[in-house]
Design an enzyme around this catalytic site. Structure first.
Site, PDB file in Angstrom:
ATOM      1  N   SER A 121       0.831  -1.215   0.000  1.00  0.00           N
ATOM      2  CA  SER A 121       0.000   0.000   0.000  1.00  0.00           C
ATOM      3  C   SER A 121       0.859   1.256   0.000  1.00  0.00           C
ATOM      4  O   SER A 121       0.373   2.327  -0.341  1.00  0.00           O
ATOM      5  CB  SER A 121      -0.927   0.007   1.213  1.00  0.00           C
ATOM      6  OG  SER A 121      -0.201  -0.205   2.387  1.00  0.00           O
ATOM      7  N   HIS A 142      -3.255  -3.518  -5.637  1.00  0.00           N
ATOM      8  CA  HIS A 142      -3.507  -3.013  -4.281  1.00  0.00           C
ATOM      9  C   HIS A 142      -4.982  -3.085  -3.903  1.00  0.00           C
ATOM     10  O   HIS A 142      -5.796  -2.287  -4.369  1.00  0.00           O
ATOM     11  CB  HIS A 142      -2.993  -1.558  -4.180  1.00  0.00           C
ATOM     12  CG  HIS A 142      -3.219  -0.932  -2.840  1.00  0.00           C
ATOM     13  ND1 HIS A 142      -3.537   0.392  -2.666  1.00  0.00           N
ATOM     14  CD2 HIS A 142      -3.180  -1.469  -1.591  1.00  0.00           C
ATOM     15  CE1 HIS A 142      -3.684   0.642  -1.389  1.00  0.00           C
ATOM     16  NE2 HIS A 142      -3.468  -0.468  -0.711  1.00  0.00           N
ATOM     17  N   GLU A 154      -6.377  -1.190  -7.061  1.00  0.00           N
ATOM     18  CA  GLU A 154      -5.507  -0.348  -7.883  1.00  0.00           C
ATOM     19  C   GLU A 154      -4.477  -1.235  -8.583  1.00  0.00           C
ATOM     20  O   GLU A 154      -3.749  -1.983  -7.914  1.00  0.00           O
ATOM     21  CB  GLU A 154      -4.782   0.675  -6.999  1.00  0.00           C
ATOM     22  CG  GLU A 154      -5.742   1.637  -6.327  1.00  0.00           C
ATOM     23  CD  GLU A 154      -5.068   2.604  -5.353  1.00  0.00           C
ATOM     24  OE1 GLU A 154      -5.584   3.706  -5.179  1.00  0.00           O
ATOM     25  OE2 GLU A 154      -4.028   2.240  -4.753  1.00  0.00           O
ATOM     26  N   ASN A 192      -4.855   6.563  -1.440  1.00  0.00           N
ATOM     27  CA  ASN A 192      -4.148   7.146  -0.298  1.00  0.00           C
ATOM     28  C   ASN A 192      -3.554   8.512  -0.610  1.00  0.00           C
ATOM     29  O   ASN A 192      -3.194   9.259   0.295  1.00  0.00           O
ATOM     30  CB  ASN A 192      -3.056   6.191   0.207  1.00  0.00           C
ATOM     31  CG  ASN A 192      -3.663   5.023   0.958  1.00  0.00           C
ATOM     32  OD1 ASN A 192      -4.786   5.117   1.458  1.00  0.00           O
ATOM     33  ND2 ASN A 192      -2.953   3.918   1.014  1.00  0.00           N
TER      34      ASN A 192
HETATM   35  P1  NAI Z   1      -0.785  -9.131   8.268  1.00  0.00           P
HETATM   36  O1  NAI Z   1       0.256  -8.847   9.284  1.00  0.00           O
HETATM   37  O2  NAI Z   1      -2.193  -9.373   8.678  1.00  0.00           O
HETATM   38  O3  NAI Z   1      -0.308 -10.440   7.452  1.00  0.00           O
HETATM   39  C1  NAI Z   1       0.969 -10.607   6.911  1.00  0.00           C
HETATM   40  C2  NAI Z   1       1.266 -12.102   6.836  1.00  0.00           C
HETATM   41  O4  NAI Z   1       2.447 -12.297   6.093  1.00  0.00           O
HETATM   42  C3  NAI Z   1       1.478 -12.738   8.215  1.00  0.00           C
HETATM   43  O5  NAI Z   1       0.672 -13.887   8.323  1.00  0.00           O
HETATM   44  C4  NAI Z   1       2.976 -13.113   8.198  1.00  0.00           C
HETATM   45  O6  NAI Z   1       3.241 -14.301   8.918  1.00  0.00           O
HETATM   46  C5  NAI Z   1       3.232 -13.291   6.725  1.00  0.00           C
HETATM   47  N1  NAI Z   1       4.610 -13.083   6.305  1.00  0.00           N
HETATM   48  C6  NAI Z   1       5.492 -12.141   6.723  1.00  0.00           C
HETATM   49  N2  NAI Z   1       6.645 -12.249   6.044  1.00  0.00           N
HETATM   50  C7  NAI Z   1       6.512 -13.293   5.187  1.00  0.00           C
HETATM   51  C8  NAI Z   1       7.341 -13.887   4.194  1.00  0.00           C
HETATM   52  N3  NAI Z   1       8.570 -13.436   3.969  1.00  0.00           N
HETATM   53  N4  NAI Z   1       6.865 -14.935   3.490  1.00  0.00           N
HETATM   54  C9  NAI Z   1       5.621 -15.398   3.706  1.00  0.00           C
HETATM   55  N5  NAI Z   1       4.778 -14.879   4.642  1.00  0.00           N
HETATM   56  C10 NAI Z   1       5.223 -13.829   5.348  1.00  0.00           C
HETATM   57  O7  NAI Z   1      -0.674  -7.979   7.172  1.00  0.00           O
HETATM   58  P2  NAI Z   1      -1.815  -7.442   6.180  1.00  0.00           P
HETATM   59  O8  NAI Z   1      -2.584  -6.391   6.846  1.00  0.00           O
HETATM   60  O9  NAI Z   1      -2.519  -8.600   5.577  1.00  0.00           O
HETATM   61  O10 NAI Z   1      -0.902  -6.723   5.072  1.00  0.00           O
HETATM   62  C11 NAI Z   1      -0.187  -7.435   4.098  1.00  0.00           C
HETATM   63  C12 NAI Z   1       0.234  -6.478   2.983  1.00  0.00           C
HETATM   64  O11 NAI Z   1      -0.915  -5.846   2.448  1.00  0.00           O
HETATM   65  C13 NAI Z   1       1.183  -5.355   3.418  1.00  0.00           C
HETATM   66  O12 NAI Z   1       2.056  -5.088   2.348  1.00  0.00           O
HETATM   67  C14 NAI Z   1       0.234  -4.198   3.638  1.00  0.00           C
HETATM   68  O13 NAI Z   1       0.856  -2.957   3.490  1.00  0.00           O
HETATM   69  C15 NAI Z   1      -0.770  -4.430   2.515  1.00  0.00           C
HETATM   70  N6  NAI Z   1      -2.090  -3.825   2.721  1.00  0.00           N
HETATM   71  C16 NAI Z   1      -2.707  -3.867   3.938  1.00  0.00           C
HETATM   72  C17 NAI Z   1      -3.955  -3.282   4.116  1.00  0.00           C
HETATM   73  C18 NAI Z   1      -4.654  -3.332   5.446  1.00  0.00           C
HETATM   74  O14 NAI Z   1      -5.595  -2.541   5.641  1.00  0.00           O
HETATM   75  N7  NAI Z   1      -4.279  -4.205   6.355  1.00  0.00           N
HETATM   76  C19 NAI Z   1      -4.646  -2.612   2.999  1.00  0.00           C
HETATM   77  C20 NAI Z   1      -3.945  -2.694   1.749  1.00  0.00           C
HETATM   78  C21 NAI Z   1      -2.705  -3.263   1.639  1.00  0.00           C
END
Ligand code: NAI
Length: 506
Positions: A121, A142, A154, A192
């Protein structure tokens, strides 16, 4: 139906990865879910299955459909298991080095024709792809949280992304039931970036002591039709998320004044008053529910003086009809009588400046925001100047509340509240069009679906009038001498020519 991508890998089974896996399976793709944290992929799969179970209980799916969907999603425990995928979407932790390393490894596993996408994001798609051998196959994809409900995605083209890759991802988004918008790889992409105006301008207004948080929220909801006021929204997203985003976009745009964050949120963040989740933000949340802040009552006045309306008032004929309909006696002289309540309705200018320029008695002068059609709003906003007498303020408040419409009285400010906030949102959107971040149509779609604004920013500018937007900004710049109000060339040209803000040059 054949889908653009039939075998999908999703890396990262957190909030976003789960949602993406769910809608990918619903689109008809076979989905493999991978997470580096032990057991997380299986938990992610179980969470998606639980969603479908709920949908079955609500009668939205039958048992056979649920079983078919459930069979389409599998947890895997190594990157090698993704070798046969034609699309892999990454949704791991928001860390440039982690993502870079991941795509480099991934590239060595998947077939040369596979498409790769990141759900980042805030990081640069170009920077994530830079370490890859074939960055042309990589794009940003995104999504918003919660993915199944937020129906926009996006598609972000990095510096080297092939146009065909973006096209296929956009087509796949449609198959998932989402609207795809195309964005250049720029800080904040579309949503954003376009979302910078609402909170920051409201914070500036509050910071100047023009009105309190609750009044600003009421005005923007009732006058401009926003579903949540800016301070309710900041409480909901929490300052530990939104303040760093404000700072990051500001810095990434090399301290562009339009995106300047506020010391108010910096201090509240330091104090831990993050919002709803900590029980205290701009509002208080005892037992989880927001504590309502009562509105100041309409003052009782014995009589309303005759009313003189400035000849330069915005929407003057409407304002005259309104004052007449509310039962006040209208003065028709070239200058106000010695006892008259003087009403001015500026666009962008403050009441003080108008009183001084028009040589009016400031002690009897009150402003009203007439940028919007009075019939289309649920609240009127009045502004005093530092010299306004209390009896004149009360008389104006009582008069404009006579038909039962809500009235807020604020302190003097160029552009009242709605003019300032709307013009700021519109100006940022116009500048995004000027910079070619996205098309005008995609900008409005992305903001409506991603932020839930009543109209897209360009449609909002058209609603209030591009020329009015330009006038508000020019005058705000004069009042404040602040470059954040300088109109974007896109708005200057369209506003000056009376063209729609969605108008693109042939
Ligand atoms: P989250 O923390 O809920 O989940 C991330 C997951 O990735 C965790 O289960 C973790 O164990 C796993 N992980 C970490 N490093 C890893 C790797 N090297 N290989 C495999 N798995 C790995 O995070 P969330 O909120 O789902 O965000 C994920 C991505 O999406 C980020 O880039 C974030 O910026 C983006 N994003 C998040 C939004 C939100 O509102 N939470 C909205 C739009 C985008």
């Amino acid at each position: 139906m054949t889908v653009n991508f039939s075998n999908i890998g999703v890396i990262g089974a957190g909030a976003m990865g789960r949602g993406i896996a769910q809608i990918a399976a619903q689109a008809g793709s076979e989905v493999l879910l991978l997470d580096s944290f032990d057991g997380a992929a299986a938990r992610g799969r179980d969470a998606v299955l639980a969603q479908w179970q709920k949908q079955q209980e609500k009668g939205k799916l039958d048992a056979a459909q649920r079983d078919a969907l459930s069979a389409r999603i599998r947890a895997v425990d190594s990157m090698e298991a993704l070798a046969g995928c034609d699309l892999v979407i990454e949704a791991v932790v928001e860390d440039l080095e982690v993502k870079r390393k991941l795509f480099k490894e991934l590239e060595a596993v998947v077939s040369p024709s596979a498409t790769l996408a990141t759900n980042t994001s805030s990081l640069s798609v170009t920077a994530i792809a830079a370490a890859m051998k074939h960055p042309g196959r990589m794009a940003g994809f995104h999504f918003f949280n919660p993915v199944p409900l937020m129906k926009v995605v996006e598609v972000v083209a990095g510096f080297k992304t092939d146009a065909e890759v973006c096209k296929r991802l956009a087509g796949y988004a449609t198959q998932m039931g989402h609207s795809a918008v195309q964005a250049k790889d720029t800080p904040g992409f579309i949503v954003n970036h376009a979302g910078r105006g609402y909170g920051t301008e409201a914070l500036r207004i509050a910071g100047e002591g023009v009105a309190d948080f609750a009044t600003i929220d009421r005005i923007l909801k009732d006058q401009a039709g926003f579903r949540l006021g800016p301070f309710e929204l900041l409480d909901l997203t929490a300052l530990d998320v939104s303040h760093p985003v404000m700072e990051s976009i500001y810095r990434q745009y090399y301290e562009e004044p339009r995106y300047r964050p506020s010391v108010i949120t910096a201090q509240r963040l330091a104090a831990g008053a993050l919002g709803r989740k900590t029980g205290e933000g701009f509002y208080r949340y005892p037992d989880g529910a927001m504590q309502q802040i009562p509105e100041p009552p309409v003052p009782t006045v014995e009589s309303i003086p005759s009313v003189w309306v400035s000849p330069r008032a915005a929407r003057r004929p409407e304002l005259l009809r309104l004052v007449h309909a509310l039962g006040a006696q209208l003065e028709s002289g070239a200058t106000p009588s010695s006892a008259a309540l003087i009403v001015v309705a500026p666009l962008g200018f403050d009441v003080t400046t108008v009183a001084a320029v028009e040589r009016l008695d400031a002690t009897r002068t009150v402003g009203i925001d007439m940028m919007a059609d009075d019939a289309a709003t649920k609240r009127r906003v009045l502004a005093t100047n530092p010299a306004t007498r209390r009896d004149m303020r009360d008389a104006a408040h009582a008069l404009f509340a006579r038909d039962g419409k809500a009235v807020s009285v604020i302190r003097d400010s160029g552009g009242f509240v709605t003019q300032r906030v709307v013009a700021t949102i519109v100006n940022i959107a116009c500048d995004m069009c000027q910079q070619g971040v996205c098309s005008p149509a995609d900008l409005d779609t992305a903001v409506r679906l991603g932020l839930g604004y009543p109209q897209g920013p360009l449609a909002m500018g058209d609603l209030y009038g591009p020329t009015n937007m330009l006038e508000v900004l020019f005058n705000l710049q004069t009042v404040y001498g602040d470059p954040r109000y300088r109109p974007s060339p896109w708005l200057r040209r369209r506003g000056a020519l009376g063209l729609s803000l969605t108008h693109e040059e042939e």
